[in-house]
Design an enzyme around this catalytic site. Structure first.
Site, short mmCIF file in Angstrom:
data_model
loop_
_atom_site.label_atom_id
_atom_site.label_comp_id
_atom_site.label_asym_id
_atom_site.label_seq_id
_atom_site.Cartn_x
_atom_site.Cartn_y
_atom_site.Cartn_z
N ASP A 268 0.89 -1.16 0.00
CA ASP A 268 0.00 0.00 0.00
C ASP A 268 0.93 1.21 0.00
O ASP A 268 2.11 1.11 0.33
CB ASP A 268 -0.89 -0.06 1.25
N CYS B 168 -7.24 -22.07 20.29
CA CYS B 168 -8.34 -22.12 21.25
C CYS B 168 -8.60 -23.52 21.80
O CYS B 168 -9.07 -23.67 22.93
CB CYS B 168 -9.62 -21.61 20.61
ZN LIG Z 1 -9.62 -19.89 17.83
#
Ligand SMILES: [Zn+2]
Length: 539
Positions: free
Chosen positions: A87, A279
């Site tokens: 960019d 997670c």
């Molecule tokens: Zn996750």
């Protein structure tokens, strides 16, 4: 450059773009790499998260002017062998007002460091600006875009031509038309970041569609600063092929955890609604006890997994021809998104024109939001513009839709056909059509055509859907020249709605109207009644 389109659904495309460092597949997200921080090593973006491409900021790189970078090139410097986009510093202009670099300098600099895809230094319009200021940004961006072609020297970089104009749609249209005439390999829509931060996705729909309708459709379109995975489906459906996002890192910094439908604060979570490799092994409590920096990296990594997974879901939905269903599902994650999807109505004809007519999967119709779908619009238009019933047909027999599809193979219909066999087979006098949600009128000879028998509908119907069908039925009667209309009314699903609209249409057209009420218990009575009416009309 070639942009090869493999699959289409709505305005979305699965396509391939060849770059110097390899071929990338759209729709594609470029995670933003802050060249200074690099909290997640660029190499991991590909190896761990599966991102084929990254984007970084040429202006920030230039400000730090590292000799090593200019000597070895961008790929070595970032240790990333996939596609790199740069960019130009337009975002910094938006934040700081101005930057200490000219348009020419930033073009030369990008050519020196050698990204695969590069951006000219445009002037972003932003959100809180007057129309005069917006006009200036469009004018200056176009001037710079034209000048650029006199100064570029390398042919192996794909250049991005940004469209500006902000919320002023006539300016967006003008900007897109002019930028679209220049030989950029990729087009981009600038300054949507603030609009997205304000959750004005409805304005975003207007901006994207205005750009899209005025740019050459065969070129890829990049959406700058598309932040959150919950809006990917929406933007892809409207034809955005490329995105870049720093949101994964910015959110992580603020302890925010992305989900497919929104964002949660880490300290508000008791459970992780995700099974990514991060997670799956821990709990929100344990993560919030980590040192600040580690918790931030954890969140950034989860957010990246979330973005990657949503993009894969969107791509599979395109492949399956189920992108509309996916968009509707996401739209119910936040009212601002639903509001945005309602805005599709304004562009339904354009979307219909570019959508593929036959898809891998049948259509799921939930409620009247679905009335904007290309398959439904298409049937409505074709019936109005191209369809004329056979001349010999004097009697229109309107039969309700059935769960079994095609309708003419349902038990109800087969029974009816058996009973009436002699008249139906012996003469072309009777024309059978089904009235069906969400399509309206489905002539029996067409009922196997996609998607007329490849769909599922949720009953009971909502008011708007019923209204849509009754209008279709009335229009159909009005266009045709039947002498008699016989309606078998399915009161359970349609109450008196089709009866009323048929009666009205017949009255206006001076066509005879006969009603037969269908009930499960008095099936025999229904058939007997119908037989009697037909006998009366036999001659
Ligand atoms: Zn996750």
């Amino acid at each position: 450059m070639s942009f090869e389109i493999k699959e289409k659904d709505l305005l979305a495309r699965i396509g391939r773009i060849r770059t110097r460092s390899g071929t990338i597949e759209t729709p594609l997200l470029f995670p933003v790499i802050n060249p200074v921080l690099r909290s997640i090593p660029p190499r991991n973006m590909r190896e761990e998260f599966g991102f084929e491409a990254i984007i970084t900021n040429a202006y920030i790189l230039k400000k730090r002017s590292q000799i090593e970078l200019e000597e070895n090139g961008l790929h070595k410097f970032l240790d990333f062998n996939g596609t790199i986009m740069t960019d130009s510093g337009a975002y910094q202009i938006l934040i700081y007002g101005d930057i200490e670099v000219t348009s020419q300098e930033i073009i030369e600099y990008q050519e020196r460091i050698g990204p695969d895809i590069a951006t000219i230094l445009d002037i972003p319009t932003g959100w809180k600006v007057t129309e005069t200021r917006a006009q200036e940004t469009v004018k200056e961006t176009l001037k710079r875009a034209k000048d650029f072609f006199n100064s570029k020297t390398r042919e192996d970089i794909l250049w991005v031509g940004p469209v500006q104009g902000g919320k002023y749609l006539d300016l967006v249209a003008k900007s897109a038309k002019n930028i679209g005439k220049l030989p950029f390999e990729i087009h981009a829509l600038g300054s949507p970041t603030e609009i997205m931060e304000r959750y004005r996705f409805d304005v975003l729909v207007d901006m994207i569609m205005t750009a899209k309708m005025n740019l050459p459709i065969e070129k890829p379109l990049h959406l700058f600063g598309a932040g959150h995975p919950f809006m990917f489906a929406l933007a892809v459906a409207l034809g955005c092929d490329l995105f870049d996002s720093a949101a994964y890192a910015l959110y992580a910094k603020e302890k925010r955890y992305m989900t497919e439908t929104g964002t949660s604060r880490l300290d508000e979570l008791d459970y992780f609604p995700c099974s990514c490799p991060k997670c799956a092994r821990t709990t929100p409590k344990k993560v919030s006890e980590l040192p600040q920096k580690e918790a931030e990296v954890f969140l950034a990594e989860h957010n990246l997994y979330m973005c990657a997974a949503e993009l894969r879901r969107v791509k599979q939905a395109i492949r399956d021809g189920r992108l509309w269903e996916h968009v509707e599902m996401r739209a119910h994650g936040h009212p601002a998104l639903l509001q945005a999807v309602k805005r599709f109505k304004k562009y339904q004809d354009f979307i219909e024109k570019h959508d593929s007519t036959v898809k891998e999967s049948g259509l799921f119709y939930f409620d009247s939001i679905g009335l904007m779908r290309p398959g439904i619009i298409r049937h409505e238009q074709r019936m109005a513009e191209r369809y004329t019933p056979a001349k010999e047909a004097k009697i229109l027999l309107l039969v309700p839709q059935t769960r079994t599809k095609p309708f003419h193979r349902s038990k109800n219909f087969v029974d009816l056909e058996k009973k009436l066999g002699q008249w139906i087979k012996d003469s072309n006098k009777i024309h059978i059509c089904f009235y069906s949600a969400p399509f309206g009128v489905v002539p029996i000879e067409l009922d196997e055509i996609y998607p007329l028998s490849q769909h599922e509908v949720a009953l009971p119907l909502d008011k708007e859907t019923m209204e849509h069908v009754t209008i279709q039925v009335a229009d159909f009667i009005n266009r045709a020249n039947y002498e008699t209309v016989i309606l078998i009314n399915d009161r359970e699903n349609w109450k008196e709605s089709v009866v009323n609209s048929c009666r009205k249409a017949c009255l206006k057209k001076k066509t005879e109207f006969k009603l037969v009420n269908r009930g499960e218990k008095q099936k025999r009575t229904t058939l007997a009644q119908l037989e009697r009416i037909l006998k009366e009309n036999q001659d």
